[in-house]
Scaffold this active site. Sequence first.
Site, mmCIF file in Angstrom:
data_model
loop_
_atom_site.group_PDB
_atom_site.id
_atom_site.type_symbol
_atom_site.label_atom_id
_atom_site.label_comp_id
_atom_site.label_asym_id
_atom_site.label_seq_id
_atom_site.Cartn_x
_atom_site.Cartn_y
_atom_site.Cartn_z
ATOM 1 C CB ALA A 46 -0.976 -0.036 1.170
ATOM 2 N NE ARG A 87 -3.045 -4.316 -6.681
ATOM 3 C CZ ARG A 87 -2.309 -5.039 -5.827
ATOM 4 N NH1 ARG A 87 -1.082 -4.653 -5.513
ATOM 5 N NH2 ARG A 87 -2.784 -6.149 -5.303
ATOM 6 C CG ASP A 234 -3.346 -3.694 1.034
ATOM 7 O OD1 ASP A 234 -3.067 -4.733 1.664
ATOM 8 O OD2 ASP A 234 -2.648 -3.228 0.120
ATOM 9 C CG ASN A 244 -2.755 -7.400 5.082
ATOM 10 O OD1 ASN A 244 -2.196 -6.527 4.429
ATOM 11 N ND2 ASN A 244 -2.083 -8.431 5.552
ATOM 12 C CE LYS A 245 -1.759 -9.711 -1.231
ATOM 13 N NZ LYS A 245 -2.535 -9.462 -2.489
HETATM 14 O O1 MRU Z 1 -1.091 -7.282 -3.356
HETATM 15 P P1 MRU Z 1 0.008 -6.627 -2.582
HETATM 16 O O2 MRU Z 1 1.287 -7.367 -2.628
HETATM 17 O O3 MRU Z 1 0.141 -5.168 -2.969
HETATM 18 O O4 MRU Z 1 -0.520 -6.666 -1.093
HETATM 19 C C1 MRU Z 1 0.291 -6.115 -0.083
HETATM 20 C C2 MRU Z 1 -0.265 -6.308 1.277
HETATM 21 O O5 MRU Z 1 -1.305 -6.896 1.455
HETATM 22 C C3 MRU Z 1 0.462 -5.679 2.426
HETATM 23 O O6 MRU Z 1 0.267 -6.405 3.583
HETATM 24 C C4 MRU Z 1 -0.074 -4.253 2.635
HETATM 25 O O7 MRU Z 1 0.017 -3.508 1.446
HETATM 26 C C5 MRU Z 1 0.610 -3.517 3.710
HETATM 27 S S1 MRU Z 1 2.330 -3.511 3.482
HETATM 28 C C6 MRU Z 1 3.084 -2.192 3.936
#
Ligand code: MRU
Length: 344
Positions: A46, A87, A234, A244-245
């Site tokens: 993010a 995104r 995110d 989050n992911k």
């Molecule tokens: O799809 P991505 O790799 O962009 O997802 C990233 C994540 O889910 C991280 O945990 C989130 O962005 C926070 S990281 C500082």
Amino acid sequence: MRSVFWEDNQLRMIDQRILPARFELVSFRRHADVAQAIKEMVVRGAPAIGAAAAFGLALAGYESASSSIRDLLADLQAAANTLRAARPTAVNLAWALDRVMRVAYSVNGNADDVRAAMLNEAQKIADEDVEINKRMAEHGAALINDGDTVIHHCNTGALATVDWGTALGVIRTAHEQGKRIHVLVDETRPRLQGARLTAWELEQYGIPYEIISDNMAGYFLKAGKVQKCFVGSDRTAANGDVANKIGTYMLALAAFDNGVPFYPVVPTSTIDLSLASGDLIPIEERNPDEVLDIQFKGERVAPVEAQARNPAFDVTPARLVTAIVTENGIAYPPFEESLRKVVK
Ligand code: MRU
């Protein structure tokens, strides 16, 4: 080295699609290419996405030939829309674009003054990100004890930010404070940000780790082998629901069931107080090929006709969250009150 930076009148970024096999930088002079790079995850995480978008919008200023402020602002607005659509889940993207656009609208001067002010704001966003991560890491490191084993999901390190990292930044700071930590790294299907990127970062920091497949987390939590979980976010809603992911929710459930503290590490730029709950967070659904394009012993795993689903994020309800670490301190439940305080 920063993952996202401005050099020689262009935006340069570490290409995160090919790590750890190859370390390469890519350069950008056009905002549309930056938007594409965000979509394809050349840059990801993010805060890194936010900084890239801010520089992308600054590039749009230089791409526009307009000498009238009105025409320039119209070009910028179109570029901001293109970047914003790249995104949907990480709120840092919209947050950074809004910040740079606000500056563009507020400049008292000619079109070149607007261009310079936008680049300056993008640089400020990048610089602040590093400083914020270090402050957040100091707060979070206090939660880690000498000898802890922690589970970490996805990649939240220097690569996911401009530098240092969020959840991984906490682990890194605790390590630098001399605490012995062992990290169980969720490999993080389907894009494998854990196995590829987090493992690569931990190697460099000299922090002991082992990669586990995502479905092993419950086993280690139940066996009493894990003292804490640290993840990023995110977008975090006003009630403390944490997007989050994908896979974070299952990790949080298993942590909760086993009484293991679960800590999202979240800069205030990722907290979206305009959304009352996580149900309102838009969840990106990516190309199913990311799930299907996997081989075992050199052969494609799924039947060629197979269909797949690929939501890239999930939402962990606030009731499973022990506390949220921010740069302005640690927020504890009830999050409706504590998040407002840290954002202020
Ligand atoms: O799809 P991505 O790799 O962009 O997802 C990233 C994540 O889910 C991280 O945990 C989130 O962005 C926070 S990281 C500082």
